[in-house]
Motif scaffolding. Structure first.
Motif, PDB file in Angstrom:
ATOM      1  N   GLU A   1       0.826  -1.216   0.000  1.00 32.68           N
ATOM      2  CA  GLU A   1       0.000   0.000   0.000  1.00 32.68           C
ATOM      3  C   GLU A   1       0.856   1.259   0.000  1.00 32.68           C
ATOM      4  OE1 GLU A   1      -3.208   1.035   0.109  1.00 32.68           O
ATOM      5  OE2 GLU A   1      -4.282  -0.875   0.089  1.00 32.68           O
ATOM      6  N   ILE A   2       1.962   1.235   0.731  1.00 34.45           N
ATOM      7  CA  ILE A   2       2.745   2.462   0.897  1.00 34.45           C
ATOM      8  C   ILE A   2       3.926   2.590  -0.055  1.00 34.45           C
ATOM      9  CG2 ILE A   2       2.085   2.648   3.334  1.00 34.45           C
ATOM     10  CD1 ILE A   2       5.141   1.765   3.810  1.00 34.45           C
ATOM     11  N   LEU A   3       4.442   1.478  -0.554  1.00 31.26           N
ATOM     12  CA  LEU A   3       5.660   1.519  -1.373  1.00 31.26           C
ATOM     13  C   LEU A   3       5.599   2.486  -2.561  1.00 31.26           C
ATOM     14  CD1 LEU A   3       7.213  -2.060  -1.633  1.00 31.26           C
ATOM     15  CD2 LEU A   3       8.275   0.026  -0.760  1.00 31.26           C
ATOM     16  N   PRO A   4       4.469   2.615  -3.248  1.00 30.20           N
ATOM     17  CA  PRO A   4       4.464   3.528  -4.393  1.00 30.20           C
ATOM     18  C   PRO A   4       4.768   4.989  -4.035  1.00 30.20           C
ATOM     19  CG  PRO A   4       2.566   2.059  -4.466  1.00 30.20           C
ATOM     20  CD  PRO A   4       3.204   1.881  -3.126  1.00 30.20           C
ATOM     21  N   TYR A   5       4.678   5.333  -2.758  1.00 28.40           N
ATOM     22  CA  TYR A   5       4.826   6.728  -2.353  1.00 28.40           C
ATOM     23  C   TYR A   5       6.091   6.983  -1.535  1.00 28.40           C
ATOM     24  CZ  TYR A   5      -0.022   5.858  -3.412  1.00 28.40           C
ATOM     25  OH  TYR A   5      -1.177   5.419  -4.017  1.00 28.40           O
ATOM     26  N   VAL A   6       6.869   5.931  -1.268  1.00 31.65           N
ATOM     27  CA  VAL A   6       8.058   6.060  -0.418  1.00 31.65           C
ATOM     28  C   VAL A   6       9.315   6.126  -1.281  1.00 31.65           C
ATOM     29  CG1 VAL A   6       9.458   4.964   1.378  1.00 31.65           C
ATOM     30  CG2 VAL A   6       6.958   4.882   1.524  1.00 31.65           C
TER      31      VAL A   6
END
Length: 284
Positions: A163-168
């Motif tokens: 869920e978070i990897l695309p934005y980190v």
């Protein structure tokens, strides 16, 4: 009726109104909610090197934000005042201020104009016990042309990580030890952290930190095994993973021992350099 929280490896099965191990997630009406959403305990503009990140946007400033709660129980925790805090009935054991994702992103942009801030670092407590806030804020920060940094213990579930990897853009992941027994003592799982590291390193810039605690993880053999494994990850993902080998100071429930000898930290860093290109010493 119990509901399972799938945020991390604990998979807490919670009765109505019960909180998970992290003290930040709760079964409310049969639905797991993020009770610390937007509840900020710490907000500070820090040098990127304090995260610590040595090989990502060196010399930059980043707006660092933290809430409360953690899903591990490290007896040496440096931020235990907030990581171990939780709600008791209608009151909290730590003071918080609500900051919405939009407000935080706008504050980061404001700091970018006046103080050359590059984005937001989610840090201080374990950010991913409140991963929804990380995701929602990080999306906005990205849209504003800034970067997101995550400082984490690496115990979140694969579902949350995706869920978070695309934005980190960058992470510092604590690799607290390299034996399953030690991780069990801290309420964690080494294999889960290793899987988290491998997946993250294939997606964004990753640096690792190992705090050297006397009598816990200060054996040369353990450091050698850790460094060899990190080198194998580097080969599989095609990028170097810097390792920070840092000195322990008595904290929290571990005030019964001396700080790590400086010489020992340097010796273990030297051992790690037999396998790794980038090894940094900290707190010395």
């Amino acid at each position: 009726m119990k509901t399972v929280c799938r945020a991390c490896m604990h998979q807490c099965s919670l009765k109505p109104e019960q909180r998970g191990i992290c003290k930040a997630r709760k079964n409310e009406g049969g639905k797991i909610i993020c009770e610390n959403y937007g509840q900020v305990t710490s907000l500070s503009l820090d040098p990127i090197e304090k995260k610590p990140l040595k090989m990502f946007r060196q010399g930059s400033q980043i707006l660092s934000v933290g809430s409360y709660g953690c899903n591990l129980r490290c007896p040496f925790c440096q931020n235990h005042e907030i990581s171990m805090a939780f709600k008791r009935n209608d009151s909290q054991t730590v003071e918080t201020v609500f900051i919405s994702p939009q407000a935080l992103a706008e504050e980061a942009k404001k700091c970018a104009r006046s103080m050359e801030n590059i984005g937001v670092a989610f840090t201080y407590n374990e950010p991913l016990v409140g991963w929804e806030y990380v995701r929602d804020t990080a999306k906005l920060v990205k849209d504003m042309g800034m970067v997101n940094v995550l400082v984490t213990n690496g115990t979140a579930s694969r579902e949350v990580l995706e869920e978070i990897l695309p934005y980190v853009d960058a992470m510092n992941i604590d690799l607290k030890a390299f034996t399953g027994e030690t991780y069990q003592k801290y309420g964690g799982d080494l294999e889960s952290v290793k899987e988290f590291i491998v997946r993250s390193a294939g997606s964004c810039h990753v640096e690792l930190t190992t705090l050297i605690v006397p009598g816990e993880n200060d054996a040369a053999k353990e450091m050698e095994e850790e460094a060899r494994w990190i080198a194998s990850v580097e080969e599989s993902v095609g990028r170097k993973l810097p390792l920070h080998v840092t000195r322990f100071f008595p904290r929290y429930h571990m005030r019964d021992r001396e700080a790590t000898e400086v010489q020992r930290v340097y010796e273990l860093a030297k051992k790690a350099r037999e396998y790794l290109s980038y090894v940094f010493v900290g707190n010395c």
